[in-house]
Scaffold this active site. Structure first.
Site: not given
Length: 430
Positions: A13, A16, A40-41, A224
């Site tokens: 988080d 990225k 998730g991005h 991650q």
């Protein structure tokens, strides 16, 4: 012409997605090399928000090849749903710009069922899994019973793979009180989705090596963060894959000598989701303020993130294990308005000073942060695009972080917007 690996240097988080998207403008190929759709991005481009899970962040840019490598575990049903969602936002996705390694392991419905059943019945210590089947799929990969993308192309091979997997999983399910897997229904599902997935399949290892020899710029995208690495993270509260930069080579089938620069993404404070040790976690108004200002809720799960002060000891450790050459410091603007800021520089373990987080879980739990304090700043840093736009105390904070982690800042991100980025060193040109 450098090839760049982007890794999270905390518990994930870190932002990225935005940085990979920003860097992808100068890349020819963007490759995901580990993890699954548990990561998730969130990208914000011209005010439009894109939420990606399995797709590489580079898909939102035209003219780039996006690659899902063999180090990823892939839920094919989720992938197709995500493709349709992104297409509906005006992004073109086809086999011309998206490629999946033929040896990529598949996450099947029973993987998620097993993941959730284990977590529900684990009364000893919950891991905090997202329940999406990532761990069980990696277990099957190591156990040599996983179904891979290439297996979808041959009915006889697919049946053999399914039968091998079911011998193992039906025994597990019996012990957990779950019904046996319907073999025929599963095969029907796989045969139905096969023609939708196979057009994207390719020998990624060969394509990547050909691209490298042709002088193309490759951007390797990790999911991650390094503190969730299966070997070097806060075990067992970790993900099921290697997250550190060394996995980039294995995860797409390219030699480690092809990696020229490792960029670590680092948040200006610290967060983590789920269970596990967190030495600098805050339970006071400052922690609440960081969470609210940073909008600290997971892209994938929506879970509230735990928040704390910047931990230089941990980031120094992850920079070492990933060979980070420079960092991108994100969310500096969240610290605007704090009168005093704290940075963890070491730990107190039963009276002994440690400059790293020990491996043993009981020792991790007893580590107390040793802080240095710095004056904060009242001015806004949001949207700053040059050092001249930053308050003096913000610059001092950034420079002190560089000293403490023994690694320079290559980029500085001051908002979710793509262009609100200060470039110090271009990883592709370093």
């Amino acid at each position: 012409m450098a090839n760049v690996v982007v890794v999270g240097a905390q518990w994930g988080d870190e932002g990225k997605g935005k940085i990979v998207d920003w860097l992808s403008e100068r890349a020819d190929v963007i490759a995901r090399f580990q993890g699954g759709h548990n990561a998730g991005h969130t990208l914000v481009i011209d005010g439009k928000v894109y939420k990606l899970h399995a797709l590489p962040s580079g898909v939102v840019r035209g003219g780039k090849l996006s690659v899902i490598g063999n180090g990823v575990v892939l839920d094919p049903w989720h992938l197709l749903q995500e493709i349709e969602t992104i297409r509906a936002q005006g992004v073109e996705i086809s086999p011309d710009n998206l490629m999946i390694a033929e040896n990529t392991p598949l996450i099947l419905p029973f993987h998620g069922e097993l993941d959730r059943a284990r977590e529900d019945q684990n009364s000893v210590a919950k891991i905090g899994t997202t329940g999406r089947g990532i761990g069980p799929a990696y277990e099957d990969k190591v156990g040599r019973r996983v179904i891979r993308v290439a297996d979808l192309g041959d009915a006889a091979t697919l049946e053999l793979r399914v039968d091998r997997a079911l011998v193992h999983h039906n025994a597990l399910r019996k012990g957990l009180g779950l019904n046996e897997i319907d073999r025929d229904a599963l095969l029907a599902q796989l045969n139905e989705i096969a023609p939708k997935i196979l057009p994207y399949a390719a020998p990624v290892w060969k394509v990547m090596n050909d691209k490298r020899k042709a002088g193309k710029r490759i951007l390797f995208e990790g999911a991650q963060g390094a503190l969730l690495d299966i070997d070097f993270g806060t075990y067992p509260f970790v993900t099921s894959s290697n997250v550190i930069a060394g996995q980039a080579a294995t995860g797409v089938g390219i030699g480690p000598g092809s990696i020229d620069y490792v960029l670590g993404i680092v948040k200006a404070y610290t967060t983590r989701v789920g269970e596990g040790p967190f030495p600098t976690e805050l339970f006071d108004d400052d922690g609440q303020r960081l969470g609210e200002r940073g909008h600290e809720f997971g892209t994938t799960t929506g879970r509230k993130r735990r928040c704390g002060w910047f931990d230089a000891a941990l980031v120094r450790q992850t920079c070492a294990t990933s060979g980070v050459k420079g960092i991108c410091l994100t969310k500096l603007d969240v610290l605007d308005g704090f009168e005093t800021l704290k940075i963890c520089v070491a730990y107190d373990l039963d009276g002994e000073r440690l400059d790293y987080l020990p491996t043993a879980a009981d020792q991790q739990a007893r580590c107390k942060p040793i802080y240095e304090e710095m004056p904060g700043w009242s001015e806004s840093t949001e949207g700053a695009r040059s050092w001249n736009d930053l308050p003096a105390n913000a610059i001092k904070y950034v420079r002190h972080i560089e000293e403490l982690i023994d690694c320079p800042v290559a980029l500085l991100s001051t908002s979710p917007e793509r262009e609100d980025t200060i470039l110090v060193t271009d990883p592709f040109e370093d």
